[in-house]
Design a protein around this motif. Structure first.
Motif, PDB file in Angstrom:
ATOM      1  N   THR A 118       0.969  -1.116   0.015  1.00  0.00           N
ATOM      2  CA  THR A 118       0.492  -0.091  -0.216  1.00  0.00           C
ATOM      3  C   THR A 118       0.460   1.046   0.182  1.00  0.00           C
ATOM      4  N   ALA A 119       0.208   2.212  -0.045  1.00  0.00           N
ATOM      5  CA  ALA A 119       1.020   3.554  -0.411  1.00  0.00           C
ATOM      6  C   ALA A 119       1.400   3.243   1.381  1.00  0.00           C
ATOM      7  N   ARG A 120       2.640   3.985   1.227  1.00  0.00           N
ATOM      8  CA  ARG A 120       3.876   4.648   2.450  1.00  0.00           C
ATOM      9  C   ARG A 120       2.689   5.834   2.427  1.00  0.00           C
ATOM     10  N   ILE A 141       0.623  14.959  -3.188  1.00  0.00           N
ATOM     11  CA  ILE A 141       0.370  14.088  -1.963  1.00  0.00           C
ATOM     12  C   ILE A 141      -0.623  14.003  -1.638  1.00  0.00           C
ATOM     13  N   VAL A 142      -1.441  13.101  -0.465  1.00  0.00           N
ATOM     14  CA  VAL A 142      -2.681  12.252  -0.376  1.00  0.00           C
ATOM     15  C   VAL A 142      -2.559  12.862   0.964  1.00  0.00           C
ATOM     16  N   VAL A 143      -3.961  13.493   1.441  1.00  0.00           N
ATOM     17  CA  VAL A 143      -4.262  14.181   2.878  1.00  0.00           C
ATOM     18  C   VAL A 143      -5.647  13.262   2.930  1.00  0.00           C
ATOM     19  N   VAL A 155      -7.960  13.994  -0.504  1.00  0.00           N
ATOM     20  CA  VAL A 155      -7.550  15.250  -1.150  1.00  0.00           C
ATOM     21  C   VAL A 155      -6.116  14.498  -1.847  1.00  0.00           C
ATOM     22  N   VAL A 156      -6.159  14.867  -2.943  1.00  0.00           N
ATOM     23  CA  VAL A 156      -5.016  14.534  -3.338  1.00  0.00           C
ATOM     24  C   VAL A 156      -4.923  16.115  -4.625  1.00  0.00           C
ATOM     25  N   ALA A 157      -3.620  16.320  -3.414  1.00  0.00           N
ATOM     26  CA  ALA A 157      -3.106  17.423  -3.226  1.00  0.00           C
ATOM     27  C   ALA A 157      -1.487  17.862  -4.364  1.00  0.00           C
ATOM     28  N   GLU A 187       2.064   8.913   0.615  1.00  0.00           N
ATOM     29  CA  GLU A 187       2.532   8.594  -0.637  1.00  0.00           C
ATOM     30  C   GLU A 187       1.372   8.673  -1.667  1.00  0.00           C
ATOM     31  N   CYS A 188       1.896   9.825  -2.965  1.00  0.00           N
ATOM     32  CA  CYS A 188       0.807   9.351  -4.556  1.00  0.00           C
ATOM     33  C   CYS A 188       1.362   8.695  -4.674  1.00  0.00           C
ATOM     34  N   MET A 189       0.506   7.459  -5.108  1.00  0.00           N
ATOM     35  CA  MET A 189       0.614   6.421  -6.262  1.00  0.00           C
ATOM     36  C   MET A 189       0.077   6.790  -7.560  1.00  0.00           C
ATOM     37  N   THR A 190       0.761   6.501  -8.302  1.00  0.00           N
ATOM     38  CA  THR A 190       0.183   6.215  -9.733  1.00  0.00           C
ATOM     39  C   THR A 190       0.016   4.887 -10.649  1.00  0.00           C
ATOM     40  N   ARG A 192      -3.312   3.040 -12.649  1.00  0.00           N
ATOM     41  CA  ARG A 192      -5.039   2.363 -13.618  1.00  0.00           C
ATOM     42  C   ARG A 192      -5.267   1.853 -11.767  1.00  0.00           C
ATOM     43  N   GLU A 193      -6.938   1.763 -11.920  1.00  0.00           N
ATOM     44  CA  GLU A 193      -7.350   2.181 -10.865  1.00  0.00           C
ATOM     45  C   GLU A 193      -8.326   0.821 -10.776  1.00  0.00           C
ATOM     46  N   VAL A 194      -8.922  -0.686 -10.137  1.00  0.00           N
ATOM     47  CA  VAL A 194      -9.282  -1.762 -10.249  1.00  0.00           C
ATOM     48  C   VAL A 194      -9.912  -1.768  -8.908  1.00  0.00           C
ATOM     49  N   HIS A 214     -15.662   4.674 -11.529  1.00  0.00           N
ATOM     50  CA  HIS A 214     -15.265   5.788 -12.540  1.00  0.00           C
ATOM     51  C   HIS A 214     -15.699   7.223 -11.770  1.00  0.00           C
ATOM     52  N   LYS A 215     -14.845   7.270 -10.832  1.00  0.00           N
ATOM     53  CA  LYS A 215     -15.123   8.104  -9.329  1.00  0.00           C
ATOM     54  C   LYS A 215     -15.287   9.472  -9.776  1.00  0.00           C
ATOM     55  N   ARG A 216     -14.467  10.669 -10.613  1.00  0.00           N
ATOM     56  CA  ARG A 216     -15.033  11.959 -10.919  1.00  0.00           C
ATOM     57  C   ARG A 216     -16.507  12.578 -11.945  1.00  0.00           C
ATOM     58  N   LEU A 273      -7.846  -1.228  -5.916  1.00  0.00           N
ATOM     59  CA  LEU A 273      -6.826  -0.972  -5.724  1.00  0.00           C
ATOM     60  C   LEU A 273      -5.975  -0.088  -6.995  1.00  0.00           C
ATOM     61  N   MET A 274      -4.122   0.328  -6.871  1.00  0.00           N
ATOM     62  CA  MET A 274      -3.815   0.457  -7.912  1.00  0.00           C
ATOM     63  C   MET A 274      -3.272   0.168  -8.453  1.00  0.00           C
ATOM     64  N   LEU A 275      -3.036  -0.363  -9.954  1.00  0.00           N
ATOM     65  CA  LEU A 275      -1.991  -0.974 -10.559  1.00  0.00           C
ATOM     66  C   LEU A 275      -1.126  -0.370 -11.494  1.00  0.00           C
TER      67      LEU A 275
END
Ligand code: AMP
Ligand code: GLY
Length: 421
Positions: A118-120, A141-143, A155-157, A187-190, A192-194, A214-216, A273-275
């Motif tokens: 997972t993200a740090r 960075i993610v809050v 928030v993905v800042a 930590e911001c991961m990059t 695709r999301e599944v 599709h969240k947005r 998940l993020m791939l």
């Protein structure tokens, strides 16, 4: 059996429709339900999904044999524990196990302790400490707020100033109430999301086909985060190789971790998940079916959902018959203009029959029925699902049906699944 489903969204409509087809279910009740659910279940609009006392009373008064709890709030409030204590069998995790969703810090610590990718992340209970930590970090960075915040506590800042504003909004302005008393900075991961939803009975974990939300709010993944504007299943991104790796590195370790903590998980475990370039990592866990993922998944289920729910409750999941159709499904959400912000309600909906005449299933989320007419009553109003041999065809069919429906201010994304065909 007499079965009561808790909730009143598109997800609950999909669950009710599947249960209504089970030979085991003689009577179906839903609280609070909605305009569409009322066609397959007796609804109790006065019983809110957050009112655990009223839910237990209803289950007792109606002498129901089994309760299915799908929304996050009643799970976090211990609805399943209360029902089981009354001797009423219930599907869903206990309050403790539901912390997988209700506390991001609980799930983060679990992943860290058991080495689940997972993200740090750092956890803060003090605003000044969080701001000082940000000074040494880099954007993006993610809050995140710790608790439930209707999917809006993340928030993905893109800049550190944006991250500082988010920390202040959560910790000082109390924008998320108690949910924001503790924040995580990640930590911001990059990638695709599944979504991988899994039936889980504490001993056995059986993943459903992977799906994609599709969240947005707007096309091209622009605009604010929503509850979800559409879904496809199975996910073309989720290859057998990735599935095997996720099962080995994430799903089985998660089940084992919960058991090692003495908190077996029973119900549906939602693994977001993020791939990433380094491999699949957990974005979040939820303790329930996803919405709208469920509206794309359950139409593909070729087995008796009630039998699966009972097998989960009774710890017999290893033996359960769970088969999926070798087809694709697409769900397009029709929302009220302005969602996820302010929107109007009470708009008459037309074209529902025409959409269903095309073979699509129209799941009701925020609707109200009055004298045979349907009116909008929420941000997400409907989910239109089509099943076809290919994803391309399922999308075409879902959009053709969605086009038949209209109401004042109706909003939909035009690009559900478009990146993957
Ligand atoms: P969550 O409520 O935790 O699922 O977060 C909502 C959305 O924020 C996710 O679907 C991701 O798109 C995004 N997100 C959350 N955490 C991260 C992260 N560590 N890195 C990148 N994006 C994230
Ligand atoms: N579709 C996202 C969720 O159910 O949390």
């Amino acid at each position: 059996m007499k079965v009561l489903v808790i909730g009143g969204g598109g997800r609950e409509h999909a669950v009710c429709l599947a249960l209504s087809r089970s030979p085991r279910v003689d009577a179906l009740l839903c609280a609070p339900g909605n305009g569409g659910i009322a066609r397959v279940a007796r609804c109790f609009p006065q019983v809110k999904a957050t009112d655990v006392d009223a839910i237990v009373r209803l289950a007792r008064d109606e002498r129901v044999d089994f309760v299915v709890v799908t929304p996050d709030d009643p799970l976090a409030l211990g609805c399943v524990d209360r029902l089981e204590a009354e001797g009423i069998p219930a599907f869903g995790p206990t309050q403790q196990a539901a912390q997988m969703e209700s506390s991001k810090i609980f799930s983060k610590r679990l992943m860290q302790k058991y080495g689940i990718p997972t993200a740090r992340c750092e956890v803060f209970t003090d605003c000044d400490a969080a701001l000082a930590y940000l000074d040494g970090q880099q954007a993006p960075i993610v809050v995140k707020a710790d608790g439930l915040a209707l999917g809006k506590g993340v928030v993905v800042a893109q800049t550190l100033d944006e991250a500082r504003d988010a920390v202040r909004a959560m910790m000082l302005d109390g924008r998320f109430g108690a949910s924001g008393a503790r924040v995580l900075i990640e930590e911001c991961m990059t990638g695709r999301e599944v979504t991988v939803l899994c039936f889980c009975d504490g001993h056995t974990i059986r993943p459903m086909p992977a799906s994609q939300d599709h969240k947005r709010a707007y096309d091209g993944d622009q605009g604010p985060n929503t509850g979800g504007m559409g879904a496809i299943a199975p996910s073309p991104l989720y290859t057998p190789e990735i599935a095997a790796r996720v099962e080995r590195e994430i799903l089985r370790p998660t089940l084992a971790a919960m058991n090692a903590e003495g908190i077996p998980f029973k119900g549906v475990l939602y693994v977001g998940l993020m791939l990433t370039p380094e491999g699949p990592k957990v974005v979040e866990y939820n303790a329930r079916f996803g919405d709208p993922e469920t509206q794309a998944l359950l139409p593909l289920l070729d087995s008796d959902l009630m039998a699966i729910f009972q097998a989960v409750r009774d710890g017999q999941l290893a033996q359960a018959d769970i088969r999926w159709r070798d087809e694709s499904a697409a769900c397009v959400v029709l929302a009220s203009g302005g969602y996820p912000g302010k929107y109007a309600s009470g708009k008459e909906i037309s074209g529902l029959d025409a959409a269903e005449a095309l073979g699509a299933t129209v799941y009701h989320a925020g609707t109200r029925e009055q004298d045979g007419r349907y009116y909008t009553a929420g941000g997400r109003v409907l989910g239109v699902t089509a099943v076809a041999p290919t994803l391309r065809q399922a999308l075409q069919d879902a959009y053709a049906a969605a086009e038949r429906i209209s109401f004042d201010g109706m909003m939909m994304r035009r690009d559900i699944g478009a990146r993957d065909i």
